[in-house]
Design an enzyme around this catalytic site. Structure first.
Site, PDB file in Angstrom:
ATOM      1  CD  GLU A  63      -1.403  -0.404   3.640  1.00 22.83           C
ATOM      2  OE1 GLU A  63      -2.571  -0.735   3.344  1.00 22.83           O
ATOM      3  OE2 GLU A  63      -1.047  -0.204   4.810  1.00 22.83           O
ATOM      4  CB  CYS A  64       0.769   4.383   0.337  1.00 26.41           C
ATOM      5  SG  CYS A  64       0.831   6.170   0.012  1.00 26.41           S
ATOM      6  N   GLY A  65       3.419   3.736  -0.264  1.00 25.51           N
ATOM      7  CA  GLY A  65       4.842   3.639  -0.539  1.00 25.51           C
ATOM      8  C   GLY A  65       5.257   2.242  -0.949  1.00 25.51           C
TER       9      GLY A  65
END
Length: 452
Positions: free
Chosen positions: A325-327
């Site tokens: 998720e995300c990074g």
């Protein structure tokens, strides 16, 4: 149980400074303080941990089921002399995120006020907050019990402020020249893994609390807690026994809701951690969890660790269950374009390139509906989470299986995707597993069956 909420009139009024000061001061006295952070913020929670020596836990009444929120608070408070919740934004902002917690948890509120540009008018402010809190959460809760005044300019200024406040106790103040500087960057303060608070600064925070805040009175007020009904754990303790979960965690990847990891461990999963920056390859595991963070700041080091990014790509090609998720999602793309336009190749599991921008790209709560089965759930499962990033996909027209239907807190449909390649799921949304613990556990149980 003793507990209280440190709320504020608005963002930037000094809640974090006051919360860190009280945590540091009481910890130096030998008390055990369990910190919590209202809302989805990872970074303030990390700072709490540096001062308390205990991991801070996020409490969010939108992302978490009510019973799960109560379980998180009760179980997290075990063994603590005081449970301290730092609010988010102003007391009633974000759909009364902080005020609502005072009603759900039955905790008294201490209000932090930036007094730098006011004097006697503070009395009207305190009166209004006290009455509006009663209106919002009811008069059967402890309510607003005290205030702490921040950025007070002089003894005369302090005297005027105190004389104007009659509704609640003034528990202390912080002079405007008592500044503890914590370094910031685009997503907020620096993370705890980067040690933004030195030992000397933590000691200074505790000195500020002892000198300017009536800690004994704070402890006395924290006794005024409404008893809570005991809540059962969200999962049986052995349901994931035998499942090996490997989590990426280092300076580049540190954004995890602590309850996500607690849920996995409580279910019996065996957690291990690896560094995409420093390790040669991930450990052997049945499920890989790559959280968010600041991969853009360490893009060169990540890109140069070719054995790691190649190993992650190979795991994806083999169909191993991966959730990023995300990074973590950025790590699995073709690479990152930095603001200086330099490109850093990454694992290349997903065909996108990401690029950093100087402006915020997305911020807000998200609810996702799974349109297909994936490592974290089955078709029809819904989860809630949060999205906040300054990067974006360079070419959104690339064909890639998107299994998310994503909506914001007002049920408006958004374009944020959840991309599935074989058994690897990546998205910009940070999910809170306690928004649907049974859905996650059922999905992971299938991995236990397949490995036993």
């Amino acid at each position: 149980m003793k507990g209280l909420i440190i709320g504020g009139t608005h963002s930037g009024c000094g809640k974090t400074t006051v919360a860190l000061s009280i945590i540091s001061g009481l910890t130096r006295r030998g008390l055990t303080v369990q910190p919590f952070k209202a809302g989805p913020d990872y970074i303030d929670a990390g700072l709490h941990g540096l001062c308390a020596g205990r991991t801070s836990i996020n409490l969010d009444q939108w992302m978490m089921e009510r019973q799960m929120l109560l379980w998180s608070f009760q179980s997290g408070s075990a063994g603590a002399d005081l449970s301290l919740v730092e609010g988010v934004m102003g007391l009633f902002d974000g759909g009364a995120l902080t005020a609502g917690l005072s009603g759900i948890l039955g905790l008294p509120v201490v209000l932090v006020i930036d007094a730098s540009s006011m004097a006697e008018s503070v009395g009207a402010l305190v009166y209004g907050f006290k009455k509006y809190l009663e209106k919002t959460v009811g008069q059967d809760t402890p309510g607003l019990k005290g205030v702490i005044l921040n950025r007070v300019s002089s003894e005369r200024h302090l005297r005027m402020l105190k004389e104007a406040i009659s509704e609640v106790d003034v528990l202390g103040y912080i002079p405007k020249d008592e500044v503890i500087k914590i370094e910031h960057r685009h997503l907020g303060l620096k993370t705890s893994e980067e040690m933004p608070l030195s030992v000397e600064q933590i000691e200074r925070l505790s000195e500020i609390a002892e000198r300017y805040i009536d800690l004994d009175r704070v402890l006395e007020l924290s006794k005024d807690v409404r008893p809570l009904r005991e809540v059962a754990p969200p999962v049986d303790s052995d349901v994931l026994r035998g499942l090996k979960v490997a989590c990426a965690r280092d300076r580049a990847f540190s954004f995890y809701y602590y309850d996500n990891l607690r849920l996995l461990a409580l279910a019996g999963a065996e957690l291990s951690f690896f560094s995409p920056l420093q390790d040669v390859e991930p450990p052997e595991a049945d499920f890989y969890y790559i959280g968010g963070g600041y991969p853009e700041l360490y893009a060169e080091g990540l890109s140069k660790n070719t054995s790691m990014v190649s190993a992650i790509r190979q795991l994806a090609e083999e169909g191993r269950p991966i959730y990023a998720e995300c990074g973590g999602f950025m790590l699995l793309t073709k690479g990152i374009f930095h603001t200086d336009r330099k490109f850093y190749p990454m694992a290349g599991v997903f065909p996108f390139e990401t690029e950093m921008t100087t402006k915020r790209v997305a911020l807000g709560y998200r609810e996702v509906l799974l349109k297909e089965n994936c490592p974290i759930g089955i078709r029809g499962n819904t989860y809630r989470g949060h999205e906040f990033h300054y990067s974006r996909l360079r070419d959104k027209n690339i064909e890639m299986k998107n299994i998310y239907t994503t909506r914001d807190r007002w049920s408006e449909t958004l374009s944020t995707g959840g991309f599935l390649y074989k058994n690897c799921l990546g998205s910009y949304v940070h999910l809170h597993f306690l928004s649907n613990p049974s859905g996650l556990i059922e999905a992971l149980r299938s991995l236990v069956s397949s490995t036993s």
